[in-house]
Design a protein around this motif. Structure first.
Motif, PDB file in Angstrom:
ATOM      1  N   LEU A   1      -1.241   5.650  -0.615  1.00 25.70           N
ATOM      2  CA  LEU A   1      -2.211   6.182   0.332  1.00 25.70           C
ATOM      3  C   LEU A   1      -2.112   7.688   0.379  1.00 25.70           C
ATOM      4  CD1 LEU A   1      -2.510   4.144   3.578  1.00 25.70           C
ATOM      5  CD2 LEU A   1      -4.254   4.829   1.954  1.00 25.70           C
TER       6      LEU A   1
ATOM      7  N   GLU B   1     -15.218   1.820  -2.556  1.00 25.79           N
ATOM      8  CA  GLU B   1     -14.321   2.930  -2.259  1.00 25.79           C
ATOM      9  C   GLU B   1     -13.274   2.526  -1.208  1.00 25.79           C
ATOM     10  OE1 GLU B   1     -15.301   7.477  -0.854  1.00 25.79           O
ATOM     11  OE2 GLU B   1     -16.427   5.853   0.077  1.00 25.79           O
TER      12      GLU B   1
ATOM     13  N   ILE C   1      -2.401   5.310   7.520  1.00 27.43           N
ATOM     14  CA  ILE C   1      -3.869   5.374   7.573  1.00 27.43           C
ATOM     15  C   ILE C   1      -4.314   6.146   8.817  1.00 27.43           C
ATOM     16  CG2 ILE C   1      -5.946   4.001   7.892  1.00 27.43           C
ATOM     17  CD1 ILE C   1      -4.319   1.779   6.283  1.00 27.43           C
TER      18      ILE C   1
ATOM     19  N   ARG D   1     -19.712   2.404  -1.073  1.00 27.57           N
ATOM     20  CA  ARG D   1     -18.797   2.654   0.034  1.00 27.57           C
ATOM     21  C   ARG D   1     -17.796   1.502   0.157  1.00 27.57           C
ATOM     22  NH1 ARG D   1     -15.877   6.013   2.837  1.00 27.57           N
ATOM     23  NH2 ARG D   1     -15.910   5.754   5.087  1.00 27.57           N
TER      24      ARG D   1
ATOM     25  N   ASP E   1       2.241   1.275   6.732  1.00 30.19           N
ATOM     26  CA  ASP E   1       0.996   1.546   6.009  1.00 30.19           C
ATOM     27  C   ASP E   1      -0.120   1.910   6.985  1.00 30.19           C
ATOM     28  OD1 ASP E   1       2.188   1.016   3.637  1.00 30.19           O
ATOM     29  OD2 ASP E   1       1.391  -1.024   3.436  1.00 30.19           O
TER      30      ASP E   1
ATOM     31  N   VAL F   1     -21.957   9.363   1.264  1.00 28.65           N
ATOM     32  CA  VAL F   1     -23.123   8.588   1.687  1.00 28.65           C
ATOM     33  C   VAL F   1     -23.658   9.117   3.013  1.00 28.65           C
ATOM     34  CG1 VAL F   1     -22.642   6.456   0.453  1.00 28.65           C
ATOM     35  CG2 VAL F   1     -21.495   6.915   2.605  1.00 28.65           C
TER      36      VAL F   1
ATOM     37  N   MET G   1       0.854  -1.196   0.000  1.00 32.73           N
ATOM     38  CA  MET G   1       0.000   0.000   0.000  1.00 32.73           C
ATOM     39  C   MET G   1       0.889   1.244   0.000  1.00 32.73           C
ATOM     40  SD  MET G   1      -3.391   0.310   2.236  1.00 32.73           S
ATOM     41  CE  MET G   1      -2.538  -0.229   3.688  1.00 32.73           C
TER      42      MET G   1
ATOM     43  N   PRO H   1     -10.345   8.608   2.884  1.00 34.12           N
ATOM     44  CA  PRO H   1     -11.614   8.227   2.267  1.00 34.12           C
ATOM     45  C   PRO H   1     -12.569   9.420   2.206  1.00 34.12           C
ATOM     46  CG  PRO H   1     -11.070   6.806   4.131  1.00 34.12           C
ATOM     47  CD  PRO H   1     -10.076   7.915   4.112  1.00 34.12           C
TER      48      PRO H   1
ATOM     49  N   ARG I   1      -6.224  -4.896   7.279  1.00 38.32           N
ATOM     50  CA  ARG I   1      -6.675  -3.745   6.497  1.00 38.32           C
ATOM     51  C   ARG I   1      -8.178  -3.787   6.298  1.00 38.32           C
ATOM     52  NH1 ARG I   1      -2.319  -5.240   3.078  1.00 38.32           N
ATOM     53  NH2 ARG I   1      -3.460  -4.824   1.167  1.00 38.32           N
TER      54      ARG I   1
ATOM     55  N   TYR J   1      -9.240   1.956  -1.511  1.00 38.03           N
ATOM     56  CA  TYR J   1      -8.375   2.766  -0.657  1.00 38.03           C
ATOM     57  C   TYR J   1      -7.388   1.891   0.104  1.00 38.03           C
ATOM     58  CZ  TYR J   1      -7.107   5.933   3.158  1.00 38.03           C
ATOM     59  OH  TYR J   1      -6.421   6.664   4.068  1.00 38.03           O
ATOM     60  N   PHE J   2      -7.853   0.720   0.549  1.00 35.95           N
ATOM     61  CA  PHE J   2      -6.983  -0.161   1.316  1.00 35.95           C
ATOM     62  C   PHE J   2      -6.281  -1.193   0.425  1.00 35.95           C
ATOM     63  CE2 PHE J   2      -9.513   1.595   4.708  1.00 35.95           C
ATOM     64  CZ  PHE J   2      -8.574   1.740   5.716  1.00 35.95           C
ATOM     65  N   GLU J   3      -6.326  -0.961  -0.904  1.00 33.14           N
ATOM     66  CA  GLU J   3      -5.661  -1.841  -1.861  1.00 33.14           C
ATOM     67  C   GLU J   3      -6.072  -3.292  -1.710  1.00 33.14           C
ATOM     68  OE1 GLU J   3      -1.527  -1.015  -2.219  1.00 33.14           O
ATOM     69  OE2 GLU J   3      -1.976   0.956  -3.052  1.00 33.14           O
TER      70      GLU J   3
ATOM     71  N   ALA K   1      -5.069  10.237  -0.546  1.00 30.02           N
ATOM     72  CA  ALA K   1      -6.273  10.915  -0.074  1.00 30.02           C
ATOM     73  C   ALA K   1      -6.974  10.090   1.002  1.00 30.02           C
ATOM     74  CB  ALA K   1      -7.223  11.140  -1.243  1.00 30.02           C
TER      75      ALA K   1
END
Ligand SMILES: Nc1ncnc2c1ncn2[C@@H]1O[C@H](COP(=O)(O)OP(=O)(O)OP(=O)(O)O)[C@@H](O)[C@H]1O
Ligand SMILES: [Mg+2]
Lengths: 274, 332
Positions: free
Chosen positions: A4, B118, B177, B115, B173, A13, A1, A8, B143, B122-124, A6
């Motif tokens: 990373l 998405e 996050i 969602r 990683d 929603v 990863m 979420p 993840r 984002y978390f691959e 942006a």
């Protein structure tokens, strides 16, 4: 990863707050969780052995091992045996639901459910609803195999359907007894032990095997009081003919009574588990 | 000051075990509170109380000003939990897990799917999205677990040892996050046994041991409490350890400690000390295998505060006892 960049998107929603105002939370959440349970069953079909092979095995065992000795003809015996076996196997299957749930609930995902703003009993209700598929499958297999070896419905299809639905309703209500045991017991093995200890007098202490008039008096008294006997008699009456109203009423009263007592106890035990 | 969450005087007993013995934890909105403690310190128990999974025996806890016992239902709308043990469903796929959570949060199916997509991207995890979780590696599970707690865009996130069992790259990683979540205004409670991790992520750290907070402060404040830098020395010939200890004692003005066999360490008061030590060692003809000036890390903090190392579970002694015993042996 490594990309990373942006965070979420936080606006696309509705937030939890807006959504949860919608009514019928228990039904909605239970249905979603029943879906989870069905998907799990689909992915691990080996869990279905007790509702597919066992009904067949029981017919073979009882019919050919005991059939000749009990009734004059195997066909005659099969006609009374099959509805009773259907009840017996659904009762066994309801124990298995308690065992599965005891195992399932230890998994971390239940912690997540409990930390979410959902109806408190939804995880339990969802699992039990999802497991109804096991009863459906069992009844289909039981009747299908029964037909293959010569069982015939002597009433009409609607009555037979009513028999199946009533048996499922009874099993659904009875399941909550084993859900409660599943919530209280630490290990699936303990649920199995306790469950089957309760199951044998309930299922064999009936007229499934032999007519009750050959039994000693105390056992006859138990067989008469046993709710499973009433369910078996109802199923027989609706499928091959005989008295229905009395045993059917008894079945419904027992079912509702068991549900009314054990559903709240099971939910309470679930919420208290740490 | 307004706190995103706050626990005061939490006590929790399991039979004879006192898991929490009156613990206070708090974090302001948009900050990371690191809860640092060895095995059995009570980290998970504290998280479970704040996540409404356990009721405290004594004390109170609030999230967004709402009581975790009285207003549990409301609190659950604000929080996301990534438990110590994977809280995703092994038999479901990545997508199914996230969609289920979205559905339980009363999103419409289309929104829940969007969602999920998405977050998986984002978390691959997009490539693994259609595979059952039981085929995932430990890092992928972690993840997905994180993703699952973000579905509902919570204000407060609890991460119970989120990097335990991850390789160093994956750990970085997860750190990334956490940082981006905080950038979004989310408040994070992060428990860890890694001092480095608390140092890297936390705005404030509560060090806990045996169900009590034994120290609280910013990483810098905690470092300050153990004093300044240290000088570590390992002579090439272990037989010269006593001579070396004498030299260090003379330049530092205090007796050195011996954290591991064959090494000595003394606090450094002034910058001239290093050169003085080098000169004297040279004069005495002591060959040096290792000589270094070291900033204190949180391991030192923990050692100073509890008398035992972080790796040692309470009661088994371990590093702490070893350190004292060997100091005597080496310096006597
Ligand atoms: N459900 C439980 N029943 C009995 N004892 C428990 C229970 N949960 C925790 N404990 C005990 O409470 C103490 C604190 O446990 P806790 O799990 O909070 O520690 P922790 O800091 O999370 O440890 P770890 O780093 O190993 O995860 C331990 O002594 C543990 O054995
Ligand atoms: Mg823990």
């Amino acid at each position: 990863m490594t990309t990373l960049t942006a965070p979420p998107e936080r606006t696309a929603v509705p937030s939890r707050r807006e959504g949860a105002a919608r009514p019928f939370a228990l039904v909605r959440h239970s249905v979603a969780l029943a879906g989870r349970s069905l998907t799990k069953t689909r992915r691990t079909p080996e869990q279905l052995i007790d509702v597919t092979l066992q009904p067949i095995l029981f017919v073979v065992m009882f019919l050919y091992l005991l059939g000749g000795a009990v009734a004059g003809s195997t066909h005659e015996y099969l006609q009374t045996l099959l509805p009773a076996l259907m009840v017996m196997n659904t009762v066994f299957a309801s124990v298995q639901t308690g065992i599965n749930l005891n195992d399932d609930i230890k998994k971390g995902v239940f912690d997540r459910f409990r930390s979410m703003p959902i109806a408190r009993s939804a995880p339990l209700v969802g699992s039990v609803l999802g497991d109804l598929i096991r009863f459906v499958l069992l009844i289909v297999v039981q009747l299908g195999f029964g037909y293959a070896v010569g069982f015939r419905i002597e009433t009409d299809p609607l009555s037979a359907l009513a028999a199946c639905l009533l048996v499922m309703f009874f099993a659904f209500c009875l399941t909550w007894v084993f859900v409660l045991i599943g919530m209280l017991a630490r290990e699936p093995g303990a649920v199995q032990g306790i469950g089957f200890m309760a199951m044998f007098p309930l299922t064999f202490g009936t007229n499934v095997l032999v007519p009750t008039d050959t039994l000693p008096g105390w056992l006859q008294a138990w067989v008469d009081a046993n709710p499973v006997t009433a369910v078996m008699e109802t199923a027989r009456g609706l499928m091959v003919g005989g008295a229905v109203a009395g045993p059917a009423l008894e079945t419904v009263l027992w079912s509702v009574g068991v549900l009314a007592v054990f559903f709240p106890l099971a939910v309470r035990a679930y919420l208290r588990r740490t | 000051m307004t706190y995103a969450f706050r626990a005061e005087g939490l006590v929790k007993r399991f039979g004879a075990t006192v898991a929490l013995a009156g613990i206070d934890l708090a974090a302001r909105q948009g900050t990371v509170l690191g809860v640092l403690g060895p095995n059995g310190a009570g980290k998970t128990t504290a998280v479970r109380i704040l996540a409404t999974l356990l009721r405290p025996d004594e004390g109170t806890a609030t999230v967004g000003g709402l009581d975790v016992v009285r207003d549990a239902g409301e609190v659950r709308r604000l929080i996301g939990l990534t438990g110590q043990y994977a809280s995703v469903d092994e038999d479901l796929t990545g997508t199914e897990n996230l969609v289920l959570i979205g559905r339980l949060l009363d999103m419409r199916t289309a929104a829940a799917r969007a969602r999920a997509r998405e977050l998986l991207a984002y978390f691959e995890l997009a490539e693994a999205a259609a595979r059952p979780v039981k085929t995932y590696s430990g890092g992928m599970r972690r993840r997905l677990d994180l993703a699952a707690s973000l579905v509902g865009r919570p204000d407060v996130i609890y991460l119970d040892e989120p990097t335990t069992g991850l390789d160093p790259v994956r750990r970085e990683d997860v750190w990334g996050i956490v940082r981006s979540l905080v950038g979004d205004g989310v408040t994070v409670l992060l428990t860890t046994q890694y001092l480095e991790e608390a140092d890297a992520l936390a705005d404030e750290i509560s060090v806990i041991d045996h169900g009590r907070v034994i120290a609280h402060g910013t990483p810098a404040e905690l470092k300050q409490r153990v004093g300044g830098r240290h000088l570590d020395l390992r002579p090439l010939d272990p037989a010269r350890l006593l001579d070396s200890a004498g030299i260090l004692a003379a330049v530092a003005g205090t007796q050195p400690e011996s954290p591991t066999r064959g090494t000595l360490t003394v606090p450094v008061e002034d910058d001239g000390m290093l050169t003085a030590a080098v000169r004297r060692l040279d004069e005495a003809g002591i060959a040096v295998a290792e000589l270094s000036l070291r900033l204190p890390d949180l391991d030192d903090v923990f050692f100073t505060l509890t008398g035992h190392g972080t790796a040692a579970p309470a009661g088994t002694g371990g590093a702490g006892e070893a350190r004292t015993a060997k100091t005597e042996e080496a310096v006597r």
